[in-house]
Write an enzyme that holds these catalytic residues in place. Sequence first.
Site, PDB file in Angstrom:
ATOM      1  N   GLU A 142       0.811  -1.231   0.000  1.00 55.45           N
ATOM      2  CA  GLU A 142       0.000   0.000   0.000  1.00 55.45           C
ATOM      3  C   GLU A 142       0.842   1.277   0.000  1.00 55.45           C
ATOM      4  O   GLU A 142       0.832   2.046   0.970  1.00 55.45           O
ATOM      5  CB  GLU A 142      -0.961   0.017   1.192  1.00 55.45           C
ATOM      6  N   GLU A 304      -6.520  -8.149  -0.204  1.00 57.88           N
ATOM      7  CA  GLU A 304      -6.991  -8.183   1.182  1.00 57.88           C
ATOM      8  C   GLU A 304      -8.481  -7.904   1.157  1.00 57.88           C
ATOM      9  O   GLU A 304      -8.922  -6.947   0.541  1.00 57.88           O
ATOM     10  CB  GLU A 304      -6.312  -7.093   2.019  1.00 57.88           C
TER      11      GLU A 304
END
Length: 668
Positions: A142, A304
């Site tokens: 991320e 995720e």
Amino acid sequence: MILGVAYYPEHWPEERWETDARLMREAGITRVRIGEFAWHRMEPKDGAFQFDWLKRAVELLGRHGIKTILGTPTPTYPAWLHMKHPDIHQVNSNGTIREFGMRQDACKNHPGYRDYARRIVTRLADALGKHPDVVAWQTDNEFGCHGTARCWCSYCRKAFQEWLRKRFSNDIRALNTAWGTFFWSQDYNSFDEIGVPRDTAGCAGNDGQNPALVLDFYRFSSDVQVEFQREQIKILRAKSPGRLITHNLMGAHRTVNYFHLAADIDVVSWDNYPFSSNGTNLPPNSMHHDLMRGCKQKNVWVMEQGSGQGGWGSYNATPQPGQMRLWAWQAVARGADMVSFFRWRSCRWGREQYWHGLLYHHGQPQRRYQEAKALGAELAALSKELDGTTVESQVGILFDYDSIWALETQPCAQGFDYIALCREYAQAFARLGVTADGVSLDSDLSRYDLLIAPSMHLITPEGAERLKAYVHNGGTLLLGPRSGVKDTEDAVVDALLPGLLREPAGCHVEDYDNFGMVKNLTMHVRDEDDRVWPARIMADVLVPEGKARTLLTYAGHYYAGKPAAVENPYGNGVCIYLGTLLDESGLRMLAERLLRRVHVSAISGLPECVEVVCRVKPGGTYTFYLNHSAHPVAVDLVRPGVDLISGKETTGKTEIAGFNLLIVKERG
Ligand code: GLA
Ligand code: ZN
């Protein structure tokens, strides 16, 4: 279709790994992502590398038929590295430092960090890059999370100066002209004088500084992330041939240009936490799915997905029975070929103790595990049908970073937010059963019959040409308010608005207003059939030109009766300029109207909580009907067929149980 999970073997005693792998396998999990935060475990001391434990984990999982997506561990730098380079941390816009303890917080322009990052990635790739159980890589984790894409330290200042030197071909006068630095005597004599936009008197950085400088700083900051990733990709491609490379993106994220980031990887992954889904309505995440799919105009992975209550201090609602499965199917419906849960087991320690996984901290399988297991069986059973299918959107929504960043510094009016507008459009289309890819000006626009530009606020000459060509070749383009205002360097154009877009738009802006500021004024627009629709926040008052005709007029304030929306035939296509913001009802009207014009069939009368999406392949059309409410609901099927979930023939009005779905395969 692949089911995966994020796994942290370094959090648990090795004796437990076997149990974990067995339980995963029994649940139909065939992928794990591991390693992305384990720098210290891989290199506990400077240069003392330890990959044996990781190899053992990878192989143990491999023995259970579970392949590994390996994360490069660069988001969390070890404390010993901090000691070595005390200034490795990022700096805030107010000059304070970002202390050790988080992630993504090492400065990517710090040469020491860069060297060590390169080295750990190289050594990891040497150790495991050719391992048969390692099938893919995730770069870092991320980029830009927790507001870390931007750093105001002295290394960044230097790097920013170099970036500008290149951009302006080492010509400081060119920069001065472009930025209009004569304003407030900000002319620079050399690139060395230029700073990063730290906080100024009375203002946070982006509020006080020259917007042109801020915009270039935002562009630079995004480039830094892209460049950092590129360095890792180069190493991985050389040392780990044949493995796919991905990165886990964050949906509609503001600070990193995801089209640039995605261009270098093989597959876009992203992290999907639809927690705000309230069980009565469509979850607001369809836009994220659509943008992630649009990044490469290809299918994606969900790296995720929330599998329990999430939170760092307090946590949010637990996914209700059936919801995790439904979100997974929603992801598949909107283009995912893998859904990987975050995380396997809730961690007993650390900041994310309450960011729950499939298992609670005790590690015993309970409800959420059983639900994952049922999903695993279902995905495996339907893989053959669904593998190779894609989402084919006929609508695109432009996610334009230049405009997003220009408006971030100067939103023009409170509440005027580019990304919020994207969401509103995406929701309007989703409610009509129409998917819309989130795309950039550089994407292949010719795929779309309809293109929405929520506000083409900053437009470059090349961008304008692309949009003109799109319409000229038969496309239908909707331009939102405050379009064509800024040039490449963030100066306001010296032309009637919408500047470079005036020709296709077939109108000019006579006046513009932030009527949201006018006391006691409620604004409406009126259509040709005399129906009125609420208008919000701002108004561009339009003057049609040439063959353009008026679609909507303002119904209030001193511009009552003047055009609010104008439609212009241009080449083989049509451009519509909408000078204001509509509410949900108005957007629905507009979306229906636009879809009719481009002959895309919309589904009217869909229940609020039902989402309809298609995946197709040659010889197969699969329509997903997802009921996001806890209660049964009946829908009119678009076409009859066999529901792959129940195996039954379905036609006409069909009931879908709460948090359940149909996947209707068309006959023939
Ligand atoms: C992100 C990160 C994960 C985890 C979750 C929950 O998606 O990638 O490492 O932190 O959020 O906070
Ligand atoms: Zn920095």
